[in-house]
Each structure stands twice: as structure tokens, then as C-alpha cells.
Design an enzyme around this catalytic site. Structure first.
Site, PDB file in Angstrom:
ATOM      1  N   GLU A 151      15.428  75.472  10.634  1.00 23.93           N
ATOM      2  CA  GLU A 151      14.387  74.620  10.070  1.00 23.93           C
ATOM      3  C   GLU A 151      14.172  74.979   8.602  1.00 23.93           C
ATOM      4  OE1 GLU A 151       9.982  72.814  11.090  1.00 23.93           O
ATOM      5  OE2 GLU A 151      10.375  74.855  11.611  1.00 23.93           O
ATOM      6  N   GLY A 284       7.885  83.589   9.204  1.00 18.66           N
ATOM      7  CA  GLY A 284       7.170  84.538  10.053  1.00 18.66           C
ATOM      8  C   GLY A 284       7.727  84.510  11.465  1.00 18.66           C
ATOM      9  N   ALA A 285       8.031  83.313  11.939  1.00 13.15           N
ATOM     10  CA  ALA A 285       8.593  83.114  13.267  1.00 13.15           C
ATOM     11  C   ALA A 285       9.109  81.687  13.328  1.00 13.15           C
ATOM     12  CB  ALA A 285       7.518  83.328  14.337  1.00 13.15           C
ATOM     13  N   MET A 286       9.961  81.406  14.315  1.00 14.30           N
ATOM     14  CA  MET A 286      10.544  80.061  14.416  1.00 14.30           C
ATOM     15  C   MET A 286      10.640  79.647  15.874  1.00 14.30           C
ATOM     16  SD  MET A 286      11.818  77.395  12.988  1.00 14.30           S
ATOM     17  CE  MET A 286      12.254  76.010  14.039  1.00 14.30           C
ATOM     18  N   GLU A 287      10.167  78.440  16.142  1.00 13.40           N
ATOM     19  CA  GLU A 287       9.929  77.979  17.509  1.00 13.40           C
ATOM     20  C   GLU A 287      11.137  77.440  18.256  1.00 13.40           C
ATOM     21  OE1 GLU A 287       8.789  76.471  14.663  1.00 13.40           O
ATOM     22  OE2 GLU A 287       8.846  74.286  14.838  1.00 13.40           O
ATOM     23  N   ASN A 288      12.367  77.754  17.853  1.00  5.64           N
ATOM     24  CA  ASN A 288      13.557  77.206  18.535  1.00  5.64           C
ATOM     25  C   ASN A 288      13.313  77.090  20.037  1.00  5.64           C
ATOM     26  OD1 ASN A 288      15.050  77.771  16.004  1.00  5.64           O
ATOM     27  ND2 ASN A 288      14.760  79.880  16.678  1.00  5.64           N
ATOM     28  N   HIS A 320       1.186  80.267  18.615  1.00  5.18           N
ATOM     29  CA  HIS A 320       1.566  79.176  17.693  1.00  5.18           C
ATOM     30  C   HIS A 320       2.977  78.678  18.032  1.00  5.18           C
ATOM     31  CE1 HIS A 320       1.874  77.421  13.458  1.00  5.18           C
ATOM     32  NE2 HIS A 320       3.135  77.490  13.827  1.00  5.18           N
ATOM     33  N   GLU A 321       3.906  79.588  18.196  1.00  8.97           N
ATOM     34  CA  GLU A 321       5.287  79.154  18.475  1.00  8.97           C
ATOM     35  C   GLU A 321       5.395  78.521  19.857  1.00  8.97           C
ATOM     36  OE1 GLU A 321       6.867  78.966  15.899  1.00  8.97           O
ATOM     37  OE2 GLU A 321       5.871  80.474  14.679  1.00  8.97           O
ATOM     38  N   GLU A 343       2.964  71.482  12.476  1.00 10.03           N
ATOM     39  CA  GLU A 343       2.347  72.733  12.027  1.00 10.03           C
ATOM     40  C   GLU A 343       0.824  72.753  12.118  1.00 10.03           C
ATOM     41  OE1 GLU A 343       4.076  75.139  11.993  1.00 10.03           O
ATOM     42  OE2 GLU A 343       6.111  74.435  11.604  1.00 10.03           O
TER      43      GLU A 343
END
Ligand code: BES
Ligand code: ZN
EC number: 3.4.11.-
Length: 866
Positions: A151, A284-288, A320-321, A343
Site C-alpha cells: 500500500e 506503523g503497521a499494514m492490514e494485509n 486498527h489493523e 483510515e
């Protein structure tokens, strides 16, 4: 939206990707083959798709009748030797724009299904985008892993693809990797064939999803696992040796996943969910979908060494993710213009879940500070943008992962929940998710579902907040038995600007205890003031997105309501936040805001303090070079004496749930502003070694010791940075090193950003921390200019840290000369992903300069009178 985004031609639509990647971790390269099943919608002899920094080796297209079509003049000439890692332009394959390729076929494809078969090579880069390598330290030895970050628009670096959020397809992934490594992707492993020291791992087919959610990870990993009540297999992975640090996130994750399945009325659709901590990670993090990636500091918790603030952070980031597994993954925005649907929603919903699990953290008050507050700050700039923002090219997408999409988006959802009530809100979002699952949606679609569920005209209420930049300030005054409300747009520069057609939901609390909701739909409203002249608090609990300017008499009445704690924490927070914002904009004198600040001496709420100290930090940094600076420091020390007595240095049984965060906040602010006793105690505590300092106090102690000491104290904390194994601990030490008053020592920290001691993912901490240091801000700026190409080169895809570095480094300046200097420096520089941040930073510097000019004298005399 006026201008149309630049999209791929619509004649070809992808349905399925069959991806096979051979990963070579010793040479940092990969060889890929992708077979894309696509539908030809309109006959064509040109295929355009995304690809970036990969070398296409061969292309062929097979139609459903079995006939094969090739690009003109095969075979392709391989340029791989001369231009190893770049996309090359071979016959029939040309670069259409910088990140698309255009394949000219020898003849037209008829409508119907085709399979595009492409072979290519790529590099496992070191830039944290696409398919990249991350360096782990395992038992003191360096070892690499290969991971993805796609992303917003970097999937095209991993495979040639149709890299737009609306072009959803399913994926079959196969990875060829060294046999001793773990290979992960979105779905569970289907089968695995080991041949000598290599293995071929095939994964189950994904559901229809956007390309930016595709994920892979290959490395030496360990995990902990569980199964949620609803039967999802849940694992948390990290480098070997730290599985105990994965347990907290596993526990939160399992609970939150089931909570969302219930709340949204749709079960998490995949059979498994993995979360993995990566040593190098730009965001910070990624929601794959099914394989969520994190930087280590946002996932790993150690029962002894992690402070409460990190636990809250990890709980929130996980929630959040997980929220994105529905908002984003199951239902995706049609185009990046509606990024806030991802988001903003994940931000609000993430907080909602954390509040559900940890009531005593009082998340909604923290929300007012961390989200609404930050959004109000950015959105007061003329260079801000609307929530629904025009995005034409993919290169602009990184820019909008900002406080508007996240924080204003979330604050608007908060406002919407109070407008609709939770039951209607819940049924509306649940039917929206059901209706658009596995597809795409826009803001309008969401409003429609919410309107159906509630019977209220949601578009009418929300439209002005999401389609326009900015927000209102309401002037609240009392005269001859009436309360009057007047609405204008609020600009941080104090300039007048045309407003919008906001419908302002004004919830009011009177000192009598009476609450009322007034809908201000025009520019003004007048109501009877029947409650007998006591105090009035507007925007009750700060649930709506605007500021209030009280007339002098009303503001004066609120002072005692604050000092006697008659208002709720979020209301106490809101009064000072608005006052300081107005002062900065020239709508209230700064000495008046400072006098108000002194009413908060009795305050015991962490969040109110955090917000107030944030307001004061803005004053301090704008006045950093002024003669009044010391007077301001003395004021801070005085303001904090009572609360320091109350919190003390040791945690006490039965103390406030957020005292573990309040205590270090108070200590830090006292130490930084010259409280000798606090500095001495911090030094004394550090004598026993950093591990003997309570985790909650470490950052405050490190920063105080460095900030009040010299080279010796700097060395002590630098040793923490070198010795500590947890990323979070190293960051604490690194940020604390930036509190030094000595330029030579600052240079040392800055040098560490280039020599590999500090990972590029963490470089922004150094710039951010130095800019909050009155000497450091100049040193950091000088360094950034001198090393611009190296630092910007760390984020070639325009990833978020670059914008953050620019913005934090220069935003504390407060003179026109500095503004001009910043402008001149960047005039001929490429700032991918940071164009808007740069403009916002310049406006902020000029606003600070004007504020200082305007109120220098009144602040001086106010301090003198104290
Ligand atoms: N989708 C984002 C990750 C992302 C951010 C990708 C920017 C590309 C560019 C993710 O869900 C996210 O929001 N991450 C946050 C942390 C979050 C918990 C606030 C981030 O990376 O800062
Ligand atoms: Zn997110």
C-alpha cells in the site's frame, strides 16, 4: 471531484492472478512468473498495466480458444545484463508512464477471457517498499528476511499487475524459498514440497481483493498461536527468541477479531490470521488480509520492560489493523479519494474496540486529544485539504495518509455516532458492509446505508464536513438574557475566510446541570438564556468537530468550573485547547490563555494534562529563541508542582489507571524546564542502571538525565541504545539522546541516522525529537539540508516517514527568514509524497512568526507581573 484520476484503460479487467515467485535471499533477487486471467471488455491490441523496477523477460497472451498472441517482434532482447534491476524497454514492451508498461500485441484480442503470462526479475530492495529485504539480528548475527509492503501503490514493484483498488481479483500464490525458512502469505498453506534445501509452498486462493493487500513474508520466524472463540486460527510471528513478547498482541487480537465479527454482523472470512513483527517497516503497521505486518515497536510487549503507553499503542494498532479486515479489505474505497473510508474508519473503530476491552483507559478522552485535537490543528491551515480529496496520480496517494484522513475522518465519525445514536450507526455500517462486501464503495454509498438505517439525512449533515476543507469556530456570547452563537470558518492564521454550509450540532451544558442540543444551521443563532447567568460549556464532551470562542465573561466563568473539576475531563481539555488555538490565531491574547492554563493546577487527569502540556509546548517552541523563554519555563515548573506531589515517583496501589502515563509526563516537563529536584532524582535512579528504572519512567528519566547533563550522561543513555534488544527501548533511548543541549552530541545522534546505527524506519524520531529542543531545531535543519539526498533516498517511493521528517524538522521555526530559507532550499528538490506537508510546514512557520510578533509584548508583561 472535477479532474478525473489517471486510470488504466478499462478495456481489460483482471479476475485472477496466479503468482509464482522464487526468492533468492543470498543475492537479494527474485524471479517471478504471473499468469493473470483477465476479461477483455473491448477488443484491443495494447495491454497497459503497472510495473515498476522489475525486468520483464517475456510476455504472451492466451485466449480462451487456446490461441496465443505475442507482443510485436519476439523474442525479447534481454537487457538484463546491462540494466539489471530496472524495468527495461524491450520490443513490444514500452514504458507508458514511469510506473506502467504498455504491451503492443501483434494482433487484436477479441472480447472474452484471456490469460496474460509474464515472466520477470526483481530485486529484494532495501527501501521498505514492494518486495524488500529486512535485516534481523538473531543471536547477534545478521540474517535477512523478505517481506512485502504494497500500500498504496507498490504492488507493481513485486509483480506486473492492475494496481488500482477497484480492480479486485483473487490470488493463488506460490513461493519457492530455502527449506529452513517460514513462508507466509495472506492465506493458509495449501501444500508444501521440499526438494533438498529448497521448498515450494503453495497457498490457498484468496478472496477477491485489491492488489495493495497482497502480502508475503519469508524468513526465520517463531510464533505463538491460539484459536478464537469463532474458530479463526490466530498466530503472531516474530524473529526467534521473542515469542513471549507476542502474547499480549495475540490476546488482544483474538478478542478484538471476535468482537468485530459480532459487532459488524459479518464473521472474519478467512480461515487464519497472522500478525508479524518486522525489523524494518516504513509505516506503523499494514492490514494485509490475513497477514498483518507491524514494526516491532507496535507489536511486541514485554511484561517487565514495556510501559503502559506502549501497551495502549499495541492494543490500538492491532485493533486498527483488525478493523481494516472489514473497512478496507472486505469493502474497499473505489479510489484513493475515499481513503478516509479506510483510515478514518479504522481509526474510530480501533479506538472503539480498545475502549470495549479496556474501559479504565478512558479512551474517548484520549481520542479528543490524539485524534480530534490533531485534526483541528492541521485543518486550520489554508493548505489543509478536504477529507474527500482529489487524487489524480498514484504518486499523490502517499500524501493523504495524514491527520485529515485519519484524525478528521475519525472525529467526523465520532460526531456522526452522536448524531445518529449507536444502534442506528451499527445497523447502518453493518448493512453497508454486507451490501458492498468483496467490492468497492464510496462515501456516498456509506451515507445511503446510514440514512436507510436511521431515517436521518446523513449526506446533508455530513457532506459539508467531508467535502470541504476546514471547520467552524462558534463565537458564543451572552447579553441581555440571550445566548448568541455566530459561526465562521476557523483559520490558524486568523484570516477571514468564507465558511461552508455546516450544520453545527451544538450540545450545551449549563452550570445548573441542564443539557441541550441546538442545531445551528445558519450563520447565527440566538436562544433564551434561561439558566440564570452561570457558566456554559459548549460542544459538550468535545464530540463535534469545531472550536468555540467564548466571550470574556463566559470564559472567566469557566475558570472555576475547571479548577473545581465540575466539567468532565474532555470538556476541561477542550476549553484550554480552544483558547490556545485562538491565541495563536490572534483571536484571544496569549496572556489570557496562559492565565487560563494556571487554572489547571488541581488537574489530575492524564489526558487533560497531555493536551494542556501540548498547548504549552507550542508556546515554548515558538518562544524558544526569546528572552521570555526562561520565564515561561518557571511558569511551567510552578504549574506542575501540585501534580508532581500527587503522582510522586513511585506507583501506588489504587492510583488512577492512567497515573503510569501521567507520572512520566509530569517528570519530563519538570526536568526539561529546570526543576532541580526532579533532575537530581532522575540521575539518582539512573545510577542503578537502566534496567532498575521502572519501565513507565524510563523515557522521562533518560531524557531528563541527558537534557540536564553533559557528555557523560549522554554516554550512559547511548549505552542503553546499544545494549537494549527491544526496538521500543532503543527508540526511547534514541529520542532521549536528542534532549542534549550540546551541539556536538546532537551531531553524534544525527550521524547515527546515516551510518546504519539507526534504521531508516526510525530516522524520523531523531528529527522530531531534535525539533522539540530549542538548540536542536537548528542543528537538525542544518543536517537535513546537508544530507538531503541520503535521507530522501531512504524513501524513494514517497513513503510517509519522509513527509514526517520534513514537517517535524521545520515546523517549530517562528520567523519569516526561516520560512524563506526552507522555501528556497526545497525549491529545486524532489519531495515525493511530501509536497503538501511542505506547504503546510511553511504556513505553520509563518503563522508562528506572526503569533510571536503579535503577542511577544503581552506575554512579556504577563510573565513580569507573576
Ligand atoms: N494502511 C495503513 C498503512 C499505511 C500507511 C500504508 C501509510 C501506506 C501508507 C495502516 O492501516 C495504518 O494506518 N498504519 C498506521 C498505524 C495505525 C495504527 C495508526 C501507520 O502506519 O502509521
Ligand atoms: Zn490504517
Amino acid at each position: 471531484m472535477s479532474a478525473q484520476p489517471e486510470l488504466l484503460p478499462a478495456c481489460l479487467v483482471p479476475r485472477h492472478y496466479d503468482l509464482d515467485i522464487d526468492v533468492n535471499l543470498s543475492e537479494f533477487v527474485f524471479a517471478g512468473r504471473v499468469q493473470i486471467t483477465a476479461e477483455v471488455k473491448e477488443e484491443t491490441d495494447v495491454i497497459v498495466l503497472h510495473a515498476l523496477d522489475i525486468t520483464i523477460k517475456s510476455v504472451q497472451v492466451t485466449s480462451s480458444d487456446g490461441s496465443v498472441t505475442r507482443p510485436i517482434s519476439q523474442p525479447l532482447i534481454s537487457l538484463a545484463q546491462t540494466q539489471p534491476r530496472k524495468l527495461h524497454k524491450c520490443d513490444g514492451v514500452t514504458s507508458f508512464s514511469e510506473d506502467t508498461i504498455s504491451i503492443q500485441l501483434e494482433r487484436k484480442l477479441a472480447c472474452g477471457e484471456v490469460v496474460l503470462d509474464l515472466s520477470y526479475d526483481g530485486e529484494l530492495n532495501s527501501n521498505m517498499c514492494g518486495f524488500y529485504r529486512s535485516k534481523a539480528l538473531i543471536d547477534g548475527k545478521e540474517e535477512y528476511m523478505a517481506v512485502t509492503q504494497h500500500e498504496p501503490t507498490d504492488c507493481r514493484r513485486t509483480l506486473p499487475c492492475f494496481d488500482e483498488p477497484a480492480l479486485k481479483a483473487s490470488f493463488d500464490v506460490t513461493l519457492r524459498v530455502p527449506a529452513h525458512l517460514t513462508a507466509l502469505s495472506n492465506m493458509p498453506v495449501k501444500d508444501e514440497i521440499v526438494e533438498a534445501d529448497r521448498k515450494v509452498v503453495r497457498f490457498e486462493r484468496t478472496p477477491r481483493m485489491s492488489t495493495y493487500l497482497l502480502a508475503m513474508a519469508v524468513g526465520r520466524l517463531e510464533h505463538v498461536e491460539g484459536t478464537t472463540k469463532k474458530g479463526v486460527k490466530y498466530r503472531v510471528y516474530a524473529c526467534p527468541g521473542v515469542t513471549n513478547q507476542c502474547l499480549f498482541a495475540l490476546d488482544v487480537g483474538m478478542k478484538v477479531l471476535d468482537f468485530f465479527s459480532d459487532y459488524f454482523g459479518i464473521s472474519y472470512p478467512l480461515p487464519k490470521l497472522d500478525m508479524i513483527a518486522l525489523p524494518d517497516f516504513a509505516a506503523g503497521a499494514m492490514e494485509n488480509w490475513g497477514l498483518i505486518t507491524y514494526r516491532e515497536a507496535n507489536l511486541l510487549i514485554d511484561e517487565v520492560n514495556s510501559p503502559l503507553v506502549t501497551k495502549q499503542r499495541v492494543a490500538y494498532v492491532v485493533a486498527h489493523e483488525l478493523a481494516h479486515q472489514w473497512f478496507g479489505n472486505l469493502v474497499t474505497m473505489s479510489w484513493w479519494t475515499d481513503l478516509w473510508l479506510n483510515e478514518g474508519f479504522a481509526t474510530w473503530v480501533g479506538n472503539f474496540a480498545v475502549d470495549h476491552l479496556y474501559k479504565h483507559w478512558d479512551i474517548w478522552t484520549q481520542f479528543v486529544n490524539q485524534y480530534a485535537g490533531r485534526a483541528l490543528q492541521l485543518d486550520a491551515l489554508e493548505t489543509s485539504h478536504a477529507i474527500e480529496v482529489e487524487v489524480k496520480r498514484s504518486g499523490e496517494v502517499n500524501e493523504i495518509f495524514d491527520e485529515i484522513s485519519y484524525c478528521k475522518g475519525a472525529a467526523c465519525i465520532m460526531m456522526l455516532t452522536s448524531f445518529l445514536g449507536m444502534p442506528s450507526f451499527r445497523s447502518g455500517i453493518s448493512s453497508y458492509l454486507n451490501k458492498f462486501q468483496y467490492g468497492n464503495a464510496s462515501t456516498r454509498d456509506l451515507w445511503e446505508s446510514l440514512t436507510e438505517a436511521s431515517g436521518k439525512d446523513v449526506e446533508k449533515f455530513m457532506g459539508p464536513w467531508t467535502r470541504n476543507v476546514g471547520y467552524p469556530v462558534v463565537f458564543l456570547s451572552r447579553s441581555s438574557g440571550k445566548l448568541s452563537f455566530a459561526v465562521e470558518r476557523f483559520l490558524a492564521t486568523g484570516k477571514e475566510a468564507p465558511g461552508s454550509d455546516w450544520w453545527v450540532p451544538m450540545r450545551v451544558l449549563h452550570s445548573s446541570g441542564k443539557e441541550e442540543l441546538l442545531d445551528i444551521k445558519g450563520k447565527t443563532l440566538e436562544v433564551e438564556d434561561a439558566e440564570g447567568g452561570g457558566w456554559v460549556k459548549g460542544n459538550l464532551h468535545q464530540t463535534a468537530f469545531f472550536r468555540i470562542r467564548y466571550d470574556d465573561a463566559l470564559l472567566a466563568l469557566l475558570g472555576p468550573a475547571i479548577s473545581e473539576l465540575r466539567l468532565s475531563p474532555s470538556d476541561r481539555l477542550g476549553v484550554q485547547a480552544d483558547a490556545f488555538a485562538l491565541a495563536r490565531a490572534g483571536k484571544m491574547r496569549t496572556d489570557r490563555a496562559l492565565a487560563l492554563a494556571m487554572e489547571y493546577e488541581e488537574e489530575e487527569d492524564f489526558t487533560v494534562w497531555a493536551d494542556l502540556l501540548g498547548s504549552l509546548a507550542d508556546v515554548m517552541s515558538t518562544w524558544a529563541k526569546e528572552a521570555e523563554y526562561e520565564g515561561l519555563q518557571q511558569m511551567m515548573v510552578k504549574l506542575l508542582q501540585k501534580i508532581m506531589k500527587k503522582v510522586g515517583w513511585e506507583a501506588k496501589d489504587g492510583e488512577g489507571a492512567l497515573f503510569p502515563m501521567l507520572r512520566p509526563l509530569v517528570i519530563l516537563n519538570l526536568g526539561r524546564n529546570g526543576d532541580e529536584e526532579v533532575a537530581a532524582e532522575a540521575r539518582r535512579r539512573m545510577k542503578g542502571g537502566w534496567k532498575s528504572v521502572a519501565a513507565d519512567l524510563r523515557y522521562a528519566v533518560y531524557a531528563t538525565v541527558v537534557g540536564t547533563g553533559g557528555a557523560e550522561e549522554f554516554e550512559v543513555v547511548k549505552r542503553v541504545f546499544l545494549e537494549a534488544e527491544m526496538s521500543d527501548e532503543r527508540n526511547r533511548a534514541m529520542r532521549a539522546l536528542c534532549a542534549t543541549r550540546e551541539e556536538k552530541l546532537m551531531d553524534q545522534v544525527l550521524a547515527m541516522t546515516l551510518d546504519g546505527s539507526i534504521r531508516s524506519q526510525d530516522v524520523f524520531y531523531v528529527f522530531g525529537s531534535l525539533s522539540a529542543n530549542r538548540v536542536g531545531m537548528d542543528v537538525a535543519w542544518r543536517f537535513l539540508q546537508a544530507n538531503w539526498s541520503k535521507i530522501s533516498g531512504m524513501f524513494p517511493s514517497g513513503q510517509p516517514p519522509l513527509a514526517r521528517i520534513i514537517k517535524t524538522t521545520v515546523s517549530s521555526f517562528a520567523s519569516e527568514e526561516r520560512a524563506a530559507e526552507v522555501e528556497a532550499f526545497f525549491a529545486d528538490k524532489e519531495t515525493p509524497g511530501a509536497e503538501m506537508s511542505l506547504k503546510q510546514a511553511l504556513e505553520t512557520i509563518r503563522m508562528n512568526a506572526a503569533w510571536l510578533q503579535r503577542d511577544r509584548d503581552v506575554v512579556g508583561s504577563w510573565l513580569a507581573s507573576k
